[in-house]
Design a protein around this motif. Structure first.
Motif, PDB file in Angstrom:
ATOM      1  N   ARG A   1       0.857  -1.187   0.000  1.00  0.00           N
ATOM      2  CA  ARG A   1       0.000   0.000   0.000  1.00  0.00           C
ATOM      3  C   ARG A   1       0.895   1.239   0.000  1.00  0.00           C
ATOM      4  O   ARG A   1       1.754   1.385   0.866  1.00  0.00           O
ATOM      5  CB  ARG A   1      -0.870  -0.024   1.242  1.00  0.00           C
ATOM      6  N   ILE A   2       0.679   2.119  -0.992  1.00  0.00           N
ATOM      7  CA  ILE A   2       1.489   3.325  -1.134  1.00  0.00           C
ATOM      8  C   ILE A   2       0.608   4.524  -0.796  1.00  0.00           C
ATOM      9  O   ILE A   2      -0.474   4.675  -1.371  1.00  0.00           O
ATOM     10  CB  ILE A   2       2.044   3.448  -2.567  1.00  0.00           C
ATOM     11  N   LYS A   3       1.083   5.346   0.131  1.00  0.00           N
ATOM     12  CA  LYS A   3       0.303   6.508   0.572  1.00  0.00           C
ATOM     13  C   LYS A   3       0.744   7.758  -0.187  1.00  0.00           C
ATOM     14  O   LYS A   3       1.919   8.083  -0.251  1.00  0.00           O
ATOM     15  CB  LYS A   3       0.487   6.730   2.075  1.00  0.00           C
ATOM     16  N   TYR A   4      -0.238   8.446  -0.752  1.00  0.00           N
ATOM     17  CA  TYR A   4      -0.061   9.726  -1.434  1.00  0.00           C
ATOM     18  C   TYR A   4      -0.976  10.725  -0.742  1.00  0.00           C
ATOM     19  O   TYR A   4      -2.189  10.676  -0.946  1.00  0.00           O
ATOM     20  CB  TYR A   4      -0.494   9.638  -2.894  1.00  0.00           C
ATOM     21  N   GLY A   5      -0.431  11.630   0.071  1.00  0.00           N
ATOM     22  CA  GLY A   5      -1.280  12.600   0.763  1.00  0.00           C
ATOM     23  C   GLY A   5      -2.332  11.890   1.582  1.00  0.00           C
ATOM     24  O   GLY A   5      -2.030  11.150   2.505  1.00  0.00           O
ATOM     25  N   ARG A   6      -3.599  12.084   1.246  1.00  0.00           N
ATOM     26  CA  ARG A   6      -4.700  11.425   1.957  1.00  0.00           C
ATOM     27  C   ARG A   6      -5.195  10.182   1.215  1.00  0.00           C
ATOM     28  O   ARG A   6      -6.170   9.567   1.627  1.00  0.00           O
ATOM     29  CB  ARG A   6      -5.875  12.397   2.141  1.00  0.00           C
ATOM     30  N   PHE A   7      -4.556   9.839   0.105  1.00  0.00           N
ATOM     31  CA  PHE A   7      -5.003   8.729  -0.726  1.00  0.00           C
ATOM     32  C   PHE A   7      -4.010   7.576  -0.672  1.00  0.00           C
ATOM     33  O   PHE A   7      -2.846   7.765  -0.364  1.00  0.00           O
ATOM     34  CB  PHE A   7      -5.175   9.196  -2.180  1.00  0.00           C
ATOM     35  N   TYR A   8      -4.499   6.387  -1.015  1.00  0.00           N
ATOM     36  CA  TYR A   8      -3.669   5.182  -1.018  1.00  0.00           C
ATOM     37  C   TYR A   8      -3.796   4.479  -2.356  1.00  0.00           C
ATOM     38  O   TYR A   8      -4.847   4.481  -2.974  1.00  0.00           O
ATOM     39  CB  TYR A   8      -4.116   4.211   0.082  1.00  0.00           C
ATOM     40  N   TRP A   9      -2.718   3.851  -2.780  1.00  0.00           N
ATOM     41  CA  TRP A   9      -2.728   2.995  -3.956  1.00  0.00           C
ATOM     42  C   TRP A   9      -2.421   1.588  -3.461  1.00  0.00           C
ATOM     43  O   TRP A   9      -1.354   1.324  -2.913  1.00  0.00           O
ATOM     44  CB  TRP A   9      -1.690   3.466  -4.953  1.00  0.00           C
ATOM     45  N   ASN A  10      -3.370   0.700  -3.637  1.00  0.00           N
ATOM     46  CA  ASN A  10      -3.219  -0.686  -3.208  1.00  0.00           C
ATOM     47  C   ASN A  10      -2.721  -1.523  -4.380  1.00  0.00           C
ATOM     48  O   ASN A  10      -3.389  -1.619  -5.409  1.00  0.00           O
ATOM     49  CB  ASN A  10      -4.552  -1.245  -2.706  1.00  0.00           C
ATOM     50  N   VAL A  11      -1.551  -2.113  -4.206  1.00  0.00           N
ATOM     51  CA  VAL A  11      -0.978  -2.996  -5.219  1.00  0.00           C
ATOM     52  C   VAL A  11      -1.069  -4.417  -4.656  1.00  0.00           C
ATOM     53  O   VAL A  11      -0.293  -4.804  -3.793  1.00  0.00           O
ATOM     54  CB  VAL A  11       0.489  -2.615  -5.525  1.00  0.00           C
TER      55      VAL A  11
END
Length: 162
Positions: free
Chosen positions: A85-95
């Motif tokens: 899980r990669i956190k960008y600001g308040r958002f997450y990208w789930n790989v």
């Protein structure tokens, strides 16, 4: 909710910090320049108004650029039982692990066909994905991240391939 096995920050080397700070400093300096020019010069009202508007727009651009950085630059990486899980600001990208072939160390300039957020050339890792764009990141502690990610990926494959 998935439990985090490991989490790390993103490594930002000095060159990346300078490169990211340059546009912010530039627009803020230009805004200051236009504001000083507006205050010091007794020029026609139309031109004076233009300098005032330009200074306000440039000053507002600095925080806007910082907001864009906050949205698009990763800040943390989490390894969970079934994903990275990669956190960008308040958002997450789930790989999800089902899309990951391997997690490996890499170097050099990222290729165009990868999703790259490289902010440290010495700490690059690449998440190689099956039929999807590869991901390049720069975790704080590359060796520890690789060890934990590959162990979690192997555990996930062991549980789901049997």
């Amino acid at each position: 909710m998935a439990v985090s096995i490991y989490e790390t920050n993103i490594k930002y080397e000095l060159w990346a910090k300078i490169l990211l700070a340059f546009p912010v400093v530039l627009v803020m300096a230009m805004g200051f320049f236009f504001y000083r020019f507006y205050l010091l010069h007794g020029i026609a009202a139309e031109a004076s108004y233009g300098f005032k508007v330009a200074s306000i727009v440039l000053f507002a651009t600095g925080p806007f650029i910082l907001f864009i950085y906050w949205l698009v630059l990763p800040t943390k990486i989490y390894i969970q039982q079934d994903r990275i899980r990669i956190k960008y600001g308040r958002f997450y990208w789930n790989v999800r692990f089902e899309t990951i072939e391997s997690v490996k160390t890499t170097s050099g300039i990222p290729p165009v066909w990868s999703n790259s957020s490289v902010t440290s050339y010495r700490n690059q890792i690449e998440i190689v994905r099956d039929r999807k764009m590869n991901i390049r990141l720069s975790p704080d502690n590359r060796e520890q991240f690789l060890d934990r990610a590959n162990r979690a990926l192997a555990d996930w494959h062991r549980m789901h391939d049997s």
